[in-house]
Design a protein around this motif. Structure first.
Motif, PDB file in Angstrom:
ATOM      1  N   ILE A 233      68.831  63.529 129.846  1.00  0.00           N
ATOM      2  CA  ILE A 233      67.547  63.925 129.940  1.00  0.00           C
ATOM      3  C   ILE A 233      67.377  65.318 129.262  1.00  0.00           C
ATOM      4  O   ILE A 233      66.419  65.729 128.573  1.00  0.00           O
ATOM      5  CB  ILE A 233      66.585  63.841 131.292  1.00  0.00           C
ATOM      6  N   ALA A 234      68.237  66.092 129.874  1.00  0.00           N
ATOM      7  CA  ALA A 234      68.373  67.435 129.285  1.00  0.00           C
ATOM      8  C   ALA A 234      69.156  67.855 128.075  1.00  0.00           C
ATOM      9  O   ALA A 234      68.889  69.139 127.758  1.00  0.00           O
ATOM     10  CB  ALA A 234      69.122  68.273 130.765  1.00  0.00           C
ATOM     11  N   SER A 235      69.707  66.773 127.467  1.00  0.00           N
ATOM     12  CA  SER A 235      70.621  66.887 126.589  1.00  0.00           C
ATOM     13  C   SER A 235      69.725  67.324 125.147  1.00  0.00           C
ATOM     14  O   SER A 235      68.556  67.038 125.099  1.00  0.00           O
ATOM     15  CB  SER A 235      71.439  65.885 126.068  1.00  0.00           C
ATOM     16  N   ASN A 236      70.286  67.563 124.278  1.00  0.00           N
ATOM     17  CA  ASN A 236      69.973  68.067 122.714  1.00  0.00           C
ATOM     18  C   ASN A 236      69.477  66.666 122.113  1.00  0.00           C
ATOM     19  O   ASN A 236      70.481  66.254 121.841  1.00  0.00           O
ATOM     20  CB  ASN A 236      70.660  69.121 122.163  1.00  0.00           C
ATOM     21  N   PRO A 237      68.417  66.690 121.677  1.00  0.00           N
ATOM     22  CA  PRO A 237      68.119  65.270 121.006  1.00  0.00           C
ATOM     23  C   PRO A 237      68.626  65.308 119.473  1.00  0.00           C
ATOM     24  O   PRO A 237      68.209  64.347 118.624  1.00  0.00           O
ATOM     25  CB  PRO A 237      66.545  65.149 121.080  1.00  0.00           C
ATOM     26  N   VAL A 238      68.965  66.600 118.966  1.00  0.00           N
ATOM     27  CA  VAL A 238      69.186  66.533 117.414  1.00  0.00           C
ATOM     28  C   VAL A 238      70.665  66.732 117.556  1.00  0.00           C
ATOM     29  O   VAL A 238      71.337  67.369 116.346  1.00  0.00           O
ATOM     30  CB  VAL A 238      68.316  67.606 117.025  1.00  0.00           C
ATOM     31  N   ALA A 239      71.472  66.532 118.324  1.00  0.00           N
ATOM     32  CA  ALA A 239      72.929  66.529 118.234  1.00  0.00           C
ATOM     33  C   ALA A 239      73.606  65.196 118.058  1.00  0.00           C
ATOM     34  O   ALA A 239      74.584  64.629 118.703  1.00  0.00           O
ATOM     35  CB  ALA A 239      73.540  67.199 119.428  1.00  0.00           C
ATOM     36  N   ALA A 240      73.111  64.576 116.757  1.00  0.00           N
ATOM     37  CA  ALA A 240      73.545  63.269 116.542  1.00  0.00           C
ATOM     38  C   ALA A 240      74.599  63.053 115.394  1.00  0.00           C
ATOM     39  O   ALA A 240      75.467  62.054 115.347  1.00  0.00           O
ATOM     40  CB  ALA A 240      72.360  62.336 116.184  1.00  0.00           C
ATOM     41  N   MET A 241      74.616  64.099 114.476  1.00  0.00           N
ATOM     42  CA  MET A 241      75.742  63.931 113.473  1.00  0.00           C
ATOM     43  C   MET A 241      76.417  65.504 113.328  1.00  0.00           C
ATOM     44  O   MET A 241      75.845  66.509 113.364  1.00  0.00           O
ATOM     45  CB  MET A 241      74.585  64.087 112.113  1.00  0.00           C
ATOM     46  N   PRO A 242      77.911  65.087 113.550  1.00  0.00           N
ATOM     47  CA  PRO A 242      78.441  63.975 113.876  1.00  0.00           C
ATOM     48  C   PRO A 242      78.519  63.571 114.943  1.00  0.00           C
ATOM     49  O   PRO A 242      78.181  63.931 115.947  1.00  0.00           O
ATOM     50  CB  PRO A 242      79.731  64.082 113.073  1.00  0.00           C
ATOM     51  N   SER A 243      78.953  62.146 115.490  1.00  0.00           N
ATOM     52  CA  SER A 243      78.943  61.557 116.674  1.00  0.00           C
ATOM     53  C   SER A 243      80.438  61.983 117.137  1.00  0.00           C
ATOM     54  O   SER A 243      81.574  61.417 116.827  1.00  0.00           O
ATOM     55  CB  SER A 243      78.869  60.098 116.497  1.00  0.00           C
ATOM     56  N   LEU A 244      80.239  63.163 118.016  1.00  0.00           N
ATOM     57  CA  LEU A 244      81.408  63.587 118.616  1.00  0.00           C
ATOM     58  C   LEU A 244      82.110  62.382 119.892  1.00  0.00           C
ATOM     59  O   LEU A 244      83.043  62.412 120.061  1.00  0.00           O
ATOM     60  CB  LEU A 244      81.378  64.753 119.470  1.00  0.00           C
ATOM     61  N   HIS A 245      80.961  61.481 120.411  1.00  0.00           N
ATOM     62  CA  HIS A 245      81.528  60.617 121.172  1.00  0.00           C
ATOM     63  C   HIS A 245      82.679  59.818 120.437  1.00  0.00           C
ATOM     64  O   HIS A 245      83.598  59.623 121.149  1.00  0.00           O
ATOM     65  CB  HIS A 245      80.500  59.730 121.551  1.00  0.00           C
ATOM     66  N   THR A 246      82.444  59.152 119.413  1.00  0.00           N
ATOM     67  CA  THR A 246      83.318  58.309 118.809  1.00  0.00           C
ATOM     68  C   THR A 246      84.537  59.114 118.082  1.00  0.00           C
ATOM     69  O   THR A 246      85.444  58.770 118.090  1.00  0.00           O
ATOM     70  CB  THR A 246      82.809  57.346 117.723  1.00  0.00           C
ATOM     71  N   ALA A 247      84.185  60.395 117.674  1.00  0.00           N
ATOM     72  CA  ALA A 247      85.119  61.360 117.382  1.00  0.00           C
ATOM     73  C   ALA A 247      86.344  61.692 118.255  1.00  0.00           C
ATOM     74  O   ALA A 247      87.482  61.680 117.902  1.00  0.00           O
ATOM     75  CB  ALA A 247      84.549  62.532 116.705  1.00  0.00           C
ATOM     76  N   PHE A 248      85.693  61.993 119.440  1.00  0.00           N
ATOM     77  CA  PHE A 248      86.786  62.161 120.583  1.00  0.00           C
ATOM     78  C   PHE A 248      87.826  60.781 121.071  1.00  0.00           C
ATOM     79  O   PHE A 248      88.917  60.854 121.125  1.00  0.00           O
ATOM     80  CB  PHE A 248      86.202  62.368 122.025  1.00  0.00           C
ATOM     81  N   ALA A 249      86.831  59.625 120.735  1.00  0.00           N
ATOM     82  CA  ALA A 249      87.831  58.478 121.020  1.00  0.00           C
ATOM     83  C   ALA A 249      89.008  58.235 120.022  1.00  0.00           C
ATOM     84  O   ALA A 249      89.935  58.195 120.333  1.00  0.00           O
ATOM     85  CB  ALA A 249      86.687  57.281 121.121  1.00  0.00           C
ATOM     86  N   LEU A 250      88.520  58.444 118.728  1.00  0.00           N
ATOM     87  CA  LEU A 250      89.358  58.072 117.696  1.00  0.00           C
ATOM     88  C   LEU A 250      90.509  59.451 117.739  1.00  0.00           C
ATOM     89  O   LEU A 250      91.771  58.970 117.522  1.00  0.00           O
ATOM     90  CB  LEU A 250      88.727  58.399 116.412  1.00  0.00           C
ATOM     91  N   PHE A 251      90.115  60.701 118.063  1.00  0.00           N
ATOM     92  CA  PHE A 251      91.030  61.773 118.196  1.00  0.00           C
ATOM     93  C   PHE A 251      92.284  61.522 119.269  1.00  0.00           C
ATOM     94  O   PHE A 251      93.268  61.812 118.748  1.00  0.00           O
ATOM     95  CB  PHE A 251      90.218  63.122 118.369  1.00  0.00           C
ATOM     96  N   VAL A 252      91.609  61.134 120.245  1.00  0.00           N
ATOM     97  CA  VAL A 252      92.653  60.980 121.424  1.00  0.00           C
ATOM     98  C   VAL A 252      93.611  59.785 120.900  1.00  0.00           C
ATOM     99  O   VAL A 252      94.910  59.877 121.084  1.00  0.00           O
ATOM    100  CB  VAL A 252      92.002  60.478 122.697  1.00  0.00           C
ATOM    101  N   VAL A 253      93.223  58.784 120.282  1.00  0.00           N
ATOM    102  CA  VAL A 253      94.103  57.687 120.042  1.00  0.00           C
ATOM    103  C   VAL A 253      94.875  58.186 118.892  1.00  0.00           C
ATOM    104  O   VAL A 253      96.300  57.750 119.018  1.00  0.00           O
ATOM    105  CB  VAL A 253      93.288  56.409 119.393  1.00  0.00           C
TER     106      VAL A 253
END
Length: 340
Positions: A233-253
């Motif tokens: 709810i409190a997050s920034n709605p314009v922080a979609a590009m790039p997706s750091l969610h999937t970037a973190f996942a790939l980075f750890v792997v």
């Protein structure tokens, strides 16, 4: 003639230190696990960086409960700058939303161009929700909620294990992770972009539900994601590009891939793919956001790797100069003083 022999050492009568330490670890980890579940049910999952750090620190204390407190305090000392940086990162993302209309249309066009031939001209998020989203929670919704939550703890947990086993690799991990966060944050300021759920709310897409936390309902844990829901709810709605969610996942792997047997590679690589499905299906990101996030991971390994090699070469060049200066004898005056 008798032969003298050394007397045999008496067999130990007390409990084995290894066994005793193992039991102590089991008890400590059990206490930690019970406390974690209680905190999860009462407060919510640890998605805040400071809150997640406290649980990870407590986990390392429980795992190494036989070590002196000095070791545990050293962990807190090393991690304090990391936690502060993550807090600043989370707070500063909100300033990227400067009131301007975020980018959305070009992201929609990009996904339609790439996948419209397979989705009937729709973006993948809309197509997936039309085929999979139902009023009742299904097993893939539960899986999606767990995968989404893992973003907040997997990288930190992996870094904690590295710190305990090899502090040099932990430092290398943190340098890359910090660079990845910094480049993502800069992009949020330069190119504020909105996710699919925002585009649907503003009439740019068909109806898209934000469903990344609905899986908890399957277990009756309606408050399990309280912190996560509040953060959304409190997050920034314009922080979609790039997706750091999937970037973190790939980075750890990728960081651990070379040190892992190849037979486990498909299982490891399934994690960033599962994160991609979760983010697109749940309305959090477009596929183009994911692809750019992966590109940022590649850039991170390249740039930080080059910087490390440059620094190592620089130190190697300066080492002979320092050693030569230390070993050269002090100048002496061999002349006989006058008057003798």
């Amino acid at each position: 003639m008798s032969v003298a022999t050394d007397p045999q050492s008496p067999a130990p009568t007390g409990p084995s230190p290894v066994v005793d330490g193992g039991r102590r670890r089991v008890v400590a980890m059990t206490v930690w696990g019970v406390a974690f579940v209680a905190g999860w049910l009462a407060i919510g999952l640890p998605t805040d960086p400071a809150y997640a750090f406290l649980w990870i620190w407590a986990g390392t204390v429980a795992w190494n409960s036989a070590r002196p407190w000095r070791s545990h305090l050293r962990f807190a000392r090393d991690w304090l700058p990391v936690v502060l940086l993550l807090i600043v990162y989370n707070l500063s993302r909100g300033f990227a939303d400067n009131g301007a209309v975020p980018h959305a249309y070009e992201l929609i066009v990009a996904d339609r161009v790439m996948f419209g031939w397979a989705t009937g001209g729709q973006v993948p998020t809309v197509w997936l929700q039309q085929h999979l989203y139902q009023p009742e929670v299904r097993w893939w919704d539960v899986l999606a909620s767990w995968v989404y939550f893992s973003h907040f703890v997997v990288a930190l947990a992996a870094a904690a294990v590295l710190w305990m086993r090899d502090r040099g690799r932990w430092a290398a991990f943190m340098r890359r992770w910090g660079f990845l966060c910094a480049t993502g944050l800069v992009t949020y300021f330069l190119y504020p972009a909105a996710p699919p759920w925002w585009a649907a709310q503003n009439g740019l897409l068909e109806e898209v539900a934000r469903i990344s936390t609905r899986g908890w309902k399957a277990f009756g844990l309606h408050g399990a994601g309280n912190l996560l829901n509040a953060g959304q709810i409190a997050s920034n709605p314009v922080a979609a590009m790039p997706s750091l969610h999937t970037a973190f996942a790939l980075f750890v792997v990728l960081f651990f891939l070379r040190a892992t047997r190849k037979r486990w590679w498909p299982l490891l690589l399934a994690y960033p793919l599962a994160m991609t499905f979760t983010l697109v299906y749940c309305g959090e990101h477009y596929v183009i956001d994911v692809l750019v996030g992966w590109a940022y991971v590649g850039m991170t390994f390249l740039v930080v790797g080059l910087a490390e090699r440059w620094w190592a070469a620089r130190r190697a060049r300066r080492a002979p100069d320092r050693s030569a200066g230390e070993q050269s004898p002090a100048p002496t005056d061999d002349k006989v003083p006058a008057g003798r």
